[in-house]
Write a protein that holds these residues in place. Sequence first.
Motif, PDB file in Angstrom:
ATOM      1  N   GLY A  51      49.834  31.233  46.763  1.00 18.11           N
ATOM      2  CA  GLY A  51      50.097  32.894  47.408  1.00 18.11           C
ATOM      3  C   GLY A  51      49.346  34.213  45.644  1.00 18.11           C
ATOM      4  N   VAL A  52      47.847  34.822  45.636  1.00 14.90           N
ATOM      5  CA  VAL A  52      47.958  35.149  44.934  1.00 14.90           C
ATOM      6  C   VAL A  52      47.690  36.884  44.962  1.00 14.90           C
ATOM      7  N   ALA A  60      48.262  30.405  38.506  1.00 18.12           N
ATOM      8  CA  ALA A  60      48.431  29.716  39.820  1.00 18.12           C
ATOM      9  C   ALA A  60      47.238  27.658  39.440  1.00 18.12           C
ATOM     10  N   ARG A  61      46.029  28.990  38.667  1.00 23.25           N
ATOM     11  CA  ARG A  61      45.466  27.359  38.806  1.00 23.25           C
ATOM     12  C   ARG A  61      46.047  26.982  37.233  1.00 23.25           C
ATOM     13  N   GLY A  72      39.010  31.946  37.894  1.00 26.25           N
ATOM     14  CA  GLY A  72      38.168  30.749  38.202  1.00 26.25           C
ATOM     15  C   GLY A  72      38.326  29.916  39.067  1.00 26.25           C
ATOM     16  N   LEU A  73      39.300  30.920  40.173  1.00 32.32           N
ATOM     17  CA  LEU A  73      40.582  29.446  41.254  1.00 32.32           C
ATOM     18  C   LEU A  73      39.524  29.304  42.021  1.00 32.32           C
ATOM     19  N   ARG A 130      56.081  31.915  39.169  1.00 33.03           N
ATOM     20  CA  ARG A 130      55.575  30.983  38.322  1.00 33.03           C
ATOM     21  C   ARG A 130      56.349  30.029  38.165  1.00 33.03           C
ATOM     22  N   ARG A 131      57.264  29.303  38.830  1.00 37.20           N
ATOM     23  CA  ARG A 131      58.636  28.635  38.534  1.00 37.20           C
ATOM     24  C   ARG A 131      58.415  27.713  40.016  1.00 37.20           C
TER      25      ARG A 131
END
Length: 297
Positions: free
Chosen positions: A75-76, A91-92, A126-127, A56-57
Amino acid sequence: MRGLSAFPITPSDADGVVRVDALQRLLRPLVDARVHSIGLLGSTGSYPYLSRPERRRAIEAAADEVAGRVPLLVGVGALRTDEAIRLAQDARAGGAAAGLLAAVSYTPLTEDEVFEHYKAVAGESGLPLCIYDNPTTTHFRFSPELIARLAALPGVAAVKLPGGEPQALAAQMADLRARVPADFALGHSGDWFAVEAMLAGGEAWYSVVAGILPQVCMDIVAAVRAGNATEARRLNAALEPLWGLFREFSSLRVVYEIAERRGVCAAEPPLPVRRLPEAARQRVAAVLDGMDPALLR
């Protein structure tokens, strides 16, 4: 998920805390070169080694730096589906335009398991997702049939394929194009394969070297788009000394060395991965010193 996607490293300290200033310094030349997207937290960005808060950072730092000027492909990937969903949601929320999802595994996965994994992540986050076919690290290879099944899912918009032999690329691209929707994007990684993949119809180049040398990669993409295969191949051949280092030592280790040699940042890869030994570092320096400065913009 078309054109040049530049994949930078993610500088962090020994405790795995992302160095925001260093990451943003790496991103500025990519924005200036007008790459078509930035592949944040890809394999080059060491996503498997970073905790969720540090991912997240990195996303927040990148979003602040690019300020909407370049889309972020983030990347997830994660071993667990629920964790991948949370990472995609992060990420979204952080401003990513799309997610890059690998079939990360320890227990070997079946095609049906991978299908359900992607269906869940796309549906619950939803991404928009790009399929990341990276068999070298995941030990799972996407078949054309599975790519076609996934391409029919809402929210699965592209595939990042590994490189391959030039003589096989055109047939591979034609086969996949016949199986997937017209708006589903086909792209490749493996930098030394990229020119032939694009000439064979690939719509995206997911590039490690573009994360540190973006302008020459943009020049290659421009040449391909202009139909100038001779110029694209000439530029690719000029980068062959780098490709040789990538093949021998891994692109990740080499790019860390290039970043330091070019004064962008000095960072260590995440342990247990280590920097190149001194003899190899000197070889990287010699290659850089011997390259045309026009290639190092």
